[in-house]
Design an enzyme around this catalytic site. Sequence first.
Site, short mmCIF file in Angstrom:
data_model
loop_
_atom_site.label_atom_id
_atom_site.label_comp_id
_atom_site.label_asym_id
_atom_site.label_seq_id
_atom_site.Cartn_x
_atom_site.Cartn_y
_atom_site.Cartn_z
N ASP A 171 -2.54 1.40 -0.15
CA ASP A 171 -2.05 0.75 -1.37
C ASP A 171 -2.83 1.24 -2.58
OD1 ASP A 171 0.02 -0.69 -0.40
OD2 ASP A 171 -1.02 -2.61 -0.33
N ASP A 178 7.23 -2.67 6.18
CA ASP A 178 5.92 -3.13 5.73
C ASP A 178 5.39 -4.25 6.64
OD1 ASP A 178 3.69 -3.33 4.12
OD2 ASP A 178 4.79 -3.74 2.26
#
Length: 726
Positions: free
Chosen positions: A545, A475
């Site tokens: 997301d 990430d």
Amino acid sequence: MITYNAQAQTFTLHTKNTTYQMAVHPTGVVQHIYYGRRLRDCDLRGLVRGADRGFSPNPDEAGRDRAFSLDMTPQEYSTCGVGDFRLPSIAFALPNGSHTADLRYCGHAIRAEKYTLPGLPAFHGEGGTLVVHLEDRAARVGVDLYYGVLEEYDLITRAVRVVNRGSEEIQLCRCASLCLDFLRADMDFITFDGRHLAERSPARAALLPGVRSVGSVRGASSHQHNPFVVLCEQDADEDRGLCYGAMLLYSGNFEAAVERDQYDGSRLVMGIHPYHFCWTLAPGACFDTPEAALVCSSGGLGEMSRQFHRAIRNCLIRDSRANVRKPVLVNNWEATYFDFNKDKLLSIAKEAAALGVELFVLDDGWFGERNDDNSGLGDWRVNTDKLPGGLEALTPELEKLGLSFGIWVEPEMVSEDSELYRAHPDWAFQVPGRKPSRGRNQLVLDFSRQEVRDHVYGQLKEVLSSAPVAYVKWDMNRNLTEVWSAGLPPRRQGEVFHRYVLGVYEILERLRTDYPDILIEGCCGGGGRFDGGMLYYTPQIWCSDNTDAIYRLQIQYGTSFCYPLCSMGAHVSAVPNEQNGRSAPLETRGITAMSGAFGYELDLSKCTPEEKQEIRRQIETYKRRWELLHCGDYYRLTNPFENGPYTAWEQVSQDKREALVSLVAGGAQAAPPFRLLKLKGLDPARDYRVNGGEAYGGDALMYAGYPLPLMQGDYAGLQLYLEAIE
Ligand code: DGJ
């Protein structure tokens, strides 16, 4: 195929369906002649004409020929300060302070293999290379233009190497990967734009006089604009028209600019963004640009996308499982956020295993003192308060359930509240004398520095060696600011952005080499670094997301113009959705997610028996149909941005024996009209049985349409499996 006609001094690149030609003009300028539908071998130089035009200068070699001007002639790599006032591809500052670059042909080489690029992502596979050597004699700078030809995929790649052949340092201030000139400007430019939670919406507009440019100066390719753009004929649609797709295999600052010039020609330039880019080239040193890749399709945007999908799946993604089914995963992020302990994780894992899930992914919060997003980044050791006994104790329990194990990391970042930052505050980007900006209350580590990368990688290795890890989610949750490196002298600070990206690539390459069996999923707060550069290292990328299945229809649609479905991480999450509060039916959430790299991201232990039954069914469908879903030819049947009654897409097997149609309706309607859905890509001569029931001709399904059933409720979903009758 690459051919050189010595008499005409033309180079011609043929792929299965396209032809690209360039020619050395008597002045030594390498002109761009043609790129488009495949043509027979011929000399096309007559396409390019010149005329004496006011205010367009003539180079010295043109003598009294006032019809030849760099300002008008199409070129393979545009220069600056010597008569071409359009978009430059290269700019350098010489020791005498001049900022002109003037390039002439000085040789070429044709090789039987596709080139590679040191430390940078590149397409691979069967194909040849043409290198056109240019030089700026006065500056003593060499510029090699690389062309890779992957014939079968209709893909032409480009990259550039600059060499300082002089005896003093020079500063390279701009160095594009690709310059593509067109003898026309009646085209549309399509870019893929957005923001966090809403990435890659196509924006299409006709070229107007002047420059339109998109890009990123954020240190990552970004949520806001994607390093993939399209130029196409104005009437081009999914099925018709000439389209040129251009992708840059790069994960940092980039610019894609197109200029419509005064004589209705146009020029596309793509490469590293010139903002804060300045590379010092010592005598003898060279600089390699990232690779750009082009597909030209005369069969519309759909065909262009399918060519990119095949090429990316087979010749960019290096994972041995690129064309193999990936495990169905469950991720604990939206189920628990930071609030978990071993028991809670195991309760989700137990339910997951019983439903057919194969991989358990432990997201953020397992390490250091990380109980919220204000601390702990940089301390990559297991938090044994949450996970007593560490991963060594957790993974055997997962194994007993039949689950493999995956883990989240964010190696490029550091929290000020961490042991790493307390020990090495200078390892985070900050400009001396300025307070650093925070993003998600964290700072960015200076990955341009070897010792920083080595330290972080050393920690990761310990974690990955402590237990059987099958998957890593990599990430990156903020963009770069205060970019200044303590590892470089002041005059070389313009190298830091690019060195950062090279550092990320280096550490990912190490990870791949040391742990070839680990599946890596890229992520940058969802889709903030969804690009061809990352796909070279991470075969799948968390697409956004935003996990709302209805919003995802748009995000996955926009992403599909370049990137294959198997590369888009997509999960079924809980309702009301965490990002926008919408409640889409579970069946619809499954249909949307299984078109991507499929998984679940909710507390499965809270699901009702009916929901569990549906999840079990979805996982079985995915396991049965994954090959069609991920390796089939993909057709966009509708555009979800047009707010039609439904969004539909289709995957067709290469042999056209099977197809899967997925459809998601919009808001519920009363007394809706009957609708016919026209399918694509089928064999018109074959009959297909739909969902094991009625049979229809492939021709009827494509030209008349499939009679859709009436659907009830908001966002209802439907899947049609078509099987040819032998
Ligand atoms: C952003 C990612 O996109 C999410 O899926 C999750 O991993 C969080 N970061 C964790 O901090």
